[in-house]
Design an enzyme around this catalytic site. Sequence first.
Site, short mmCIF file in Angstrom:
data_model
loop_
_atom_site.label_atom_id
_atom_site.label_comp_id
_atom_site.label_asym_id
_atom_site.label_seq_id
_atom_site.Cartn_x
_atom_site.Cartn_y
_atom_site.Cartn_z
N ARG A 90 0.70 0.49 10.27
CA ARG A 90 0.98 1.57 9.31
C ARG A 90 2.43 1.54 8.84
O ARG A 90 2.72 1.83 7.69
CB ARG A 90 0.62 2.93 9.93
CG ARG A 90 -0.89 3.13 10.03
CD ARG A 90 -1.23 4.22 10.99
NE ARG A 90 -0.86 5.54 10.52
CZ ARG A 90 -0.61 6.57 11.32
NH1 ARG A 90 -0.67 6.41 12.63
NH2 ARG A 90 -0.30 7.73 10.82
N ARG B 246 1.97 11.96 19.82
CA ARG B 246 1.44 13.04 18.98
C ARG B 246 0.02 13.40 19.41
O ARG B 246 -0.81 12.55 19.71
CB ARG B 246 1.43 12.59 17.52
CG ARG B 246 0.73 13.57 16.60
CD ARG B 246 1.10 13.39 15.16
NE ARG B 246 0.50 12.22 14.54
CZ ARG B 246 0.72 11.88 13.27
NH1 ARG B 246 1.52 12.62 12.51
NH2 ARG B 246 0.15 10.81 12.76
P1 AMP Z 1 -1.93 10.31 7.11
O1 AMP Z 1 -2.62 11.40 7.82
O2 AMP Z 1 -1.19 10.76 5.88
O3 AMP Z 1 -1.07 9.47 8.02
O4 AMP Z 1 -3.09 9.33 6.55
C1 AMP Z 1 -3.98 8.69 7.44
C2 AMP Z 1 -4.66 7.51 6.73
O5 AMP Z 1 -5.42 7.99 5.61
C3 AMP Z 1 -3.73 6.46 6.15
O6 AMP Z 1 -3.33 5.50 7.12
C4 AMP Z 1 -4.62 5.85 5.06
O7 AMP Z 1 -5.60 5.02 5.61
C5 AMP Z 1 -5.33 7.09 4.51
N1 AMP Z 1 -4.56 7.75 3.42
C6 AMP Z 1 -4.06 9.01 3.43
N2 AMP Z 1 -3.44 9.30 2.27
C7 AMP Z 1 -3.55 8.19 1.49
C8 AMP Z 1 -3.10 7.84 0.18
N3 AMP Z 1 -2.39 8.71 -0.57
N4 AMP Z 1 -3.41 6.61 -0.28
C9 AMP Z 1 -4.13 5.72 0.43
N5 AMP Z 1 -4.57 5.98 1.69
C10 AMP Z 1 -4.29 7.20 2.23
#
Ligand code: AMP
Length: 220
Positions: free
Chosen positions: A171, A127
């Site tokens: 993750r 990505r």
């Molecule tokens: P994403 O872009 O959705 O993959 O989010 C990237 C990172 O942001 C995640 O691995 C978490 O560290 C943090 N994050 C995003 N959304 C959340 C959420 N709803 N709760 C907790 N951490 C979040």
Amino acid sequence: MKLILLGPPGAGKGTIANEINKKINIPVISTGDILRNSIKNNTKLGKEAQEYVTSGKLVPDDLIMSIVEERIKDNDCQNGFMFDGFPRTIQQAIELDSLMRRLNTKIDQVFYFEASDSVIVERLSDRRVCAKCGAIYNLNYNSPKIENVCDKCGGQLFQRDDDKQETILNRIKVFNKETLPLVEYYEEKNNLTKINADLDLKIRFEDVWNRLIKLGLVGK
Ligand code: AMP
């Protein structure tokens, strides 16, 4: 229309959200994007979130809830929105329910994008994201015309820090432990649709769109 797009990293939630957004103009609320922007701009929130985000851990629920509560008050959210990457814990889902009740509204549908681990790892490693407009590319099946340059805005493409191999595996673990229980939570509420996220984008999008038509949430 208010939607939740649920699924492991790399299931294509953001890409599908952008496709829906092209057809109906409701905003995508990506808590991940909000956090990354805050980190880039070195804000108070960014400083608090940085360590969690770069290591693939979840940011504490209270921080996330305050971001969401503030964002959905914006004018562009008054006709609906799509959550991408939120809620991610049962606690966030419970707090979202009470927030929706307070605002006298509800989530119309939750889409769960089910993807196998091998597909996730491959998608995330390949990505690339545009630093300027956020467009999402994949070096395998959706590569930019010019290497590292966004087709849409000419911005520079980059690999997210947390899309590196070690963090990806972490993750996935965090997703299985903290977020997967939400599938049952919403199944019990009877508003969850499962989508096979291993399939290609066109089919995934059609599955989502047909379901939205069936539910009467969009016109034919
Ligand atoms: P994403 O872009 O959705 O993959 O989010 C990237 C990172 O942001 C995640 O691995 C978490 O560290 C943090 N994050 C995003 N959304 C959340 C959420 N709803 N709760 C907790 N951490 C979040």
